[in-house]
Design a protein around this motif. Structure first.
Motif, PDB file in Angstrom:
ATOM      1  N   THR A  89       0.799  -1.113   0.028  1.00  0.00           N
ATOM      2  CA  THR A  89       0.090   0.009   0.291  1.00  0.00           C
ATOM      3  C   THR A  89       0.918   1.415  -0.030  1.00  0.00           C
ATOM      4  O   THR A  89       0.330   2.254   0.107  1.00  0.00           O
ATOM      5  CB  THR A  89      -0.712   0.120   1.088  1.00  0.00           C
ATOM      6  N   THR A 326      -9.028  -4.001   3.248  1.00  0.00           N
ATOM      7  CA  THR A 326      -8.612  -2.773   3.490  1.00  0.00           C
ATOM      8  C   THR A 326      -8.010  -2.601   4.891  1.00  0.00           C
ATOM      9  O   THR A 326      -8.364  -1.907   5.846  1.00  0.00           O
ATOM     10  CB  THR A 326     -10.020  -1.762   3.672  1.00  0.00           C
ATOM     11  N   SER A 623     -14.348  -0.801  -1.787  1.00  0.00           N
ATOM     12  CA  SER A 623     -13.197  -0.131  -1.475  1.00  0.00           C
ATOM     13  C   SER A 623     -11.781  -0.505  -2.191  1.00  0.00           C
ATOM     14  O   SER A 623     -11.770  -1.914  -2.453  1.00  0.00           O
ATOM     15  CB  SER A 623     -12.713   0.256   0.077  1.00  0.00           C
ATOM     16  N   THR A 630      -3.155   5.466  -4.166  1.00  0.00           N
ATOM     17  CA  THR A 630      -4.068   6.113  -3.351  1.00  0.00           C
ATOM     18  C   THR A 630      -3.734   7.404  -2.927  1.00  0.00           C
ATOM     19  O   THR A 630      -2.657   7.629  -2.540  1.00  0.00           O
ATOM     20  CB  THR A 630      -4.225   5.234  -1.998  1.00  0.00           C
ATOM     21  N   PHE A 632      -5.465   9.395  -0.764  1.00  0.00           N
ATOM     22  CA  PHE A 632      -5.952   9.853   0.723  1.00  0.00           C
ATOM     23  C   PHE A 632      -5.837   8.426   1.699  1.00  0.00           C
ATOM     24  O   PHE A 632      -5.538   7.433   0.917  1.00  0.00           O
ATOM     25  CB  PHE A 632      -7.320  10.383   0.764  1.00  0.00           C
ATOM     26  N   ASP A 633      -5.906   8.933   2.863  1.00  0.00           N
ATOM     27  CA  ASP A 633      -5.667   7.590   3.724  1.00  0.00           C
ATOM     28  C   ASP A 633      -6.875   6.967   3.681  1.00  0.00           C
ATOM     29  O   ASP A 633      -8.131   7.430   4.260  1.00  0.00           O
ATOM     30  CB  ASP A 633      -5.591   8.227   5.192  1.00  0.00           C
ATOM     31  N   LEU A 634      -6.993   5.825   2.963  1.00  0.00           N
ATOM     32  CA  LEU A 634      -8.296   5.114   2.705  1.00  0.00           C
ATOM     33  C   LEU A 634      -8.831   4.525   3.804  1.00  0.00           C
ATOM     34  O   LEU A 634     -10.138   4.761   3.798  1.00  0.00           O
ATOM     35  CB  LEU A 634      -7.823   3.715   1.728  1.00  0.00           C
ATOM     36  N   GLY A 657      -9.234   4.994  -3.602  1.00  0.00           N
ATOM     37  CA  GLY A 657      -8.163   5.935  -3.642  1.00  0.00           C
ATOM     38  C   GLY A 657      -7.673   6.569  -4.934  1.00  0.00           C
ATOM     39  O   GLY A 657      -6.922   7.447  -4.838  1.00  0.00           O
ATOM     40  N   CYS A 658      -7.936   6.031  -6.068  1.00  0.00           N
ATOM     41  CA  CYS A 658      -7.622   6.714  -7.333  1.00  0.00           C
ATOM     42  C   CYS A 658      -8.295   6.283  -8.156  1.00  0.00           C
ATOM     43  O   CYS A 658      -9.426   5.415  -8.066  1.00  0.00           O
ATOM     44  CB  CYS A 658      -5.939   5.832  -7.661  1.00  0.00           C
ATOM     45  N   GLY A 675     -10.566   9.431  -5.125  1.00  0.00           N
ATOM     46  CA  GLY A 675      -9.609  10.381  -5.401  1.00  0.00           C
ATOM     47  C   GLY A 675      -8.950  10.792  -6.813  1.00  0.00           C
ATOM     48  O   GLY A 675      -8.535   9.888  -7.475  1.00  0.00           O
ATOM     49  N   ASN A 696     -10.780  17.833   0.212  1.00  0.00           N
ATOM     50  CA  ASN A 696     -11.144  16.305   1.056  1.00  0.00           C
ATOM     51  C   ASN A 696     -11.969  16.660   2.075  1.00  0.00           C
ATOM     52  O   ASN A 696     -12.831  16.034   2.654  1.00  0.00           O
ATOM     53  CB  ASN A 696      -9.638  16.063   1.577  1.00  0.00           C
TER      54      ASN A 696
END
Length: 732
Positions: A89, A326, A623, A630, A632-634, A657-658, A675, A696
């Motif tokens: 990750t 996750t 997710s 990613t 952001f902090d998923l 996240g992407c 994201g 965000n």
């Protein structure tokens, strides 16, 4: 079938494929034309062929024979243990963090670790990652995850032991939903020349360096050309992969594996079965990598993975697997290993039953729906809530549980109003008790009566009711005993019992199963006898019910030994019960473990039903669990969204996240949170982006506004005791 009016339609009917590109919105004949056959069409009716060969045996777990693929020091194939995989990750450009995470994964037992490689900077970092790991004496094979960038794949092949390419975007670019009209099928074929031109250099390099490859199709990222030609179907997934495999074979390169991943376990299982069936037809023996895309976190992620992966392992399919969660990637290895061990045990011990004729449809999902209970004028209570139309959850209750009735009501998922229970959306539909409180136990009897009055019925073995009757109970008998009594002149219910149910253990004769046709039972509990293969014996029972045209509802009853850990309860329930429900076999389930909390077993059962796309009792989250892309902090964002939206049953939300697979995977979700750029979020409704570039810190609020805008919002329930819910409404 010899009539000139009969026509065998196969997927290669090119002139009709174009009109079936969106087969999901068309009938079964159209779907068969699009390759979801084979099907025989006559003037009067449609007849399916016997179950096509997609595994070594439908009545016994036998591992499908595959060739050996070498991934560095790890060998993958049927002659080797099932290899465990995970994916980092970290930002691939951060060499130190990536190296440390790979080490943790290897130390946890990962045989293979995948790393995302988005661009040239990441590819350059990969060489240093590989060198650092070798220096620290870690030879775990590394897999480069490639999307959109053939040139990057060429670079990283110098460093990593395996390249994963996605046929949906390796040559065709980023995901679009443009519909292309292929009036001339030759136009579609001609476009393969471009794929060959782009893909061949990588094949040649992997061949020369002895690198392995995964041809990994994602349901959510099929190319526009495949979607336009085959539709958003398992057939499209398979054909997309075969285009690339054909190039490999033409170049005499065979060191590759296939994968067919989807966030929906039903789609995933159908795709893998179709892939395996086609390989049997072609005489191919390439290994399979199994995994559910964006499975999620916690028990929901484990359950979805178990349903998809476990169903295939029980059929002997799968040579390497990944449980996609996750969570930090090293935590994926334990459930991954548990599933692999379950598949190994089934194959090594040859779980199965004697051969039987089966007509299961493995191409098109059709749920077998049992007949729901009906009212009778003589009834003193309403038995219709005994089952739920979308799938039922039963709970095993013991007399000692009734000593604290309010605590029991909560464990059963009931609402309380002044201490009285009422059915809620995730309340157990029916109770199974092996013993009931004696007639002298007024408090225990009163607790049961209150549940019966709101539609939570009580099932009890007939012999226990005969010893001490319980008014309005459902008497349960072993099918062999009930069938014998039925043939002898009729079944006499114990005093006070209002309905009959039966236990089926999978060893009954065809004659006993046929007796269910006019026995008067309202449901069957499929509690497979110890030492008998649950999956295979259950298939035989459902086949017999189908042949006899018996529409009796069937509830799966799976029992675990005292002290069984929760991960095994989830993974084995998903693999064996979920593995049957992906074929539409079953109207619900009861999970029994005497040492486990009733509320945990209940919520696990509801989670299995939701994972099988039957009954929604909570918000569904899709997710993207592990990817260096990613933005952001998923985990943090998913938790925030869950806290705000977790009370919306029937609503599915994708948190990505992407953008790599986002739009495609979100085709299976109602709303998407993606994201789009550093610090910015794009919001989707289905496949379509509707709001772009949201900060965000405002994105969660805007997501809720979007849900409200589309009429899917409801206010969270109050924490204090709520209002009563009529039993009929809760059972609808």
């Amino acid at each position: 079938m010899q009539s000139t009016q009969s026509t065998v339609l196969r997927g290669q009917a090119l002139s009709q494929r174009r009109s079936t590109a969106r087969a999901g919105r068309q009938g079964p004949i159209r779907a068969a034309v699009a390759g979801e056959g084979p099907m025989i069409i006559t003037q009067k009716k449609e007849l399916r062929l016997l179950t096509p060969k997609y595994c070594e045996s439908i009545n016994q777990t036998k591992r499908r024979p595959t060739r050996t693929v070498e991934i560095g020091p790890v060998k993958v194939g049927s002659e080797h243990p099932i290899a465990l995989q995970t994916m980092t990750t970290t930002d691939t450009r951060d060499v130190e963090k990536t190296v440390e995470q790979v080490k943790r994964c290897a130390d946890a037992g990962a045989d293979i670790v995948r790393i995302t490689v988005q661009g040239k900077k990441e590819a350059e970092a990969c060489m240093r990652i590989r060198e650092r790991l070798f220096q620290d004496r870690y030879d775990v094979p590394l897999v480069a995850d490639i999307h959109f960038q053939p040139g990057v794949a060429m670079m990283v092949a110098d460093a990593f032991e395996k390249i994963r390419i996605n046929p949906g975007n390796f040559a065709d670019g980023r995901k679009t939903f443009e519909v292309i009209n292929y009036d001339d099928p030759q136009q579609f074929g001609a476009e393969r020349d471009y794929i060959r031109e782009v893909f061949s250099p990588l094949v040649e390099k992997c061949k020369s360096l002895n690198r392995a490859m995964r041809i990994g199709t994602n349901h959510g990222s099929l190319s526009a050309r495949i979607l336009s030609y085959y539709g958003d179907t398992p057939r499209g997934m398979v054909e997309s992969a075969f285009e690339f495999a054909d190039i490999c074979r033409d170049m005499d390169y065979h060191n590759f594996v296939f994968s067919m991943k989807a966030s929906n376990p039903l789609v995933m299982v159908q795709a893998y079965r179709l892939l395996s069936e086609e390989m049997y037809t072609r005489g191919w023996d390439y290994p399979l990598h199994l995994g559910v895309t964006e499975a999620g976190e916690g028990e929901d992620g484990r359950m979805k993975s178990a349903i998809g992966i476990g169903a295939l392992l029980m059929d002997g399919l799968g040579d390497t697997i990944r449980v996609s969660l996750t969570e930090d990637p090293e935590y994926e290895i334990d459930p991954c290993g548990r599933l692999a061990n379950l598949g190994k045990k089934a194959a090594d011990e040859g779980w199965g039953i004697p051969a039987f004729e089966e007509r299961r449809d493995t191409h098109l999902f059709t749920r077998r729906v049992g007949r729901l209970p009906e009212k009778a004028e003589s009834d003193s209570v309403d038995y219709t809530p005994l089952l739920h139309r979308d799938g039922s959850v039963f709970s095993v209750v013991y007399p000692a549980d009734l000593e604290q009735p309010e605590q029991l009501y909560r464990k059963l998922g009931a609402k309380l109003v002044v201490g009285m229970p009422f059915k809620d959306i995730a309340t157990s539909d029916t109770l199974l008790m092996y013993q009931v409180p004696g007639s002298s136990n007024a408090a225990g009897r009163r607790a049961l009566r209150r549940l019966q009055e709101v539609g939570v019925h009580v099932m009890v073995p007939a012999e226990a009711l005969a010893a001490d009757p319980l008014p309005d109970a459902v008497a349960v008998m072993q099918l062999a005993v009930a069938a014998s009594a039925h043939r002898a002149g009729g079944i006499k219910l114990p005093e006070g019992a209002g309905r009959l149910a039966v236990f089926i253990d999978g060893t009954e004769t065809d004659e006993d199963i046929a007796a269910l046709k006019d026995m008067g039972a309202v449901l069957a509990l499929l509690k497979i006898a110890p030492g008998v293969s649950r999956v295979h014996a259950s298939r035989r029972v459902f086949e017999q019910l189908q042949q006899q045209q018996i529409d009796l509802p069937v509830i799966h009853h799976i029992t675990f030994a005292d002290g069984t850990c929760r991960d095994d309860i989830v993974l084995q329930s998903g693999s064996m019960v979920g593995g049957l429900m992906v074929d539409g076999y079953g109207d619900g389930l009861v999970i029994e473990c005497a040492t486990e909390e009733a509320d945990y077993l209940r919520t696990t059962a509801f989670g299995l039903l939701q994972g099988c796309r039957m009954r929604n009792t909570k918000t569904e989250y899709v997710s993207c669990p592990s990817c260096g892309r990613t933005l952001f902090d998923l985990q943090e964002v998913t938790d925030q969204i869950r806290q705000r939206t977790g009370h919306l049953p029937g609503v599915s939300i994708a948190v990505m996240g992407c953008i790599v697979n986002g739009p495609g995977e979100m085709a299976d979700a109602d709303f998407g949170y993606v994201g789009g750029a550093p610090g910015k979020i794009d919001l989707y409704v289905g496949k379509e982006v509707v709001r772009r570039g949201i900060d965000n810190d405002k994105a969660c609020d805007e997501l809720i506004d979007l849900i409200k805008e589309h009429g899917r919002w409801q206010d969270p329930p109050k924490e204090e005791e709520g209002e009563a819910v009529p039993a009929a409404a809760a059972s609808a």
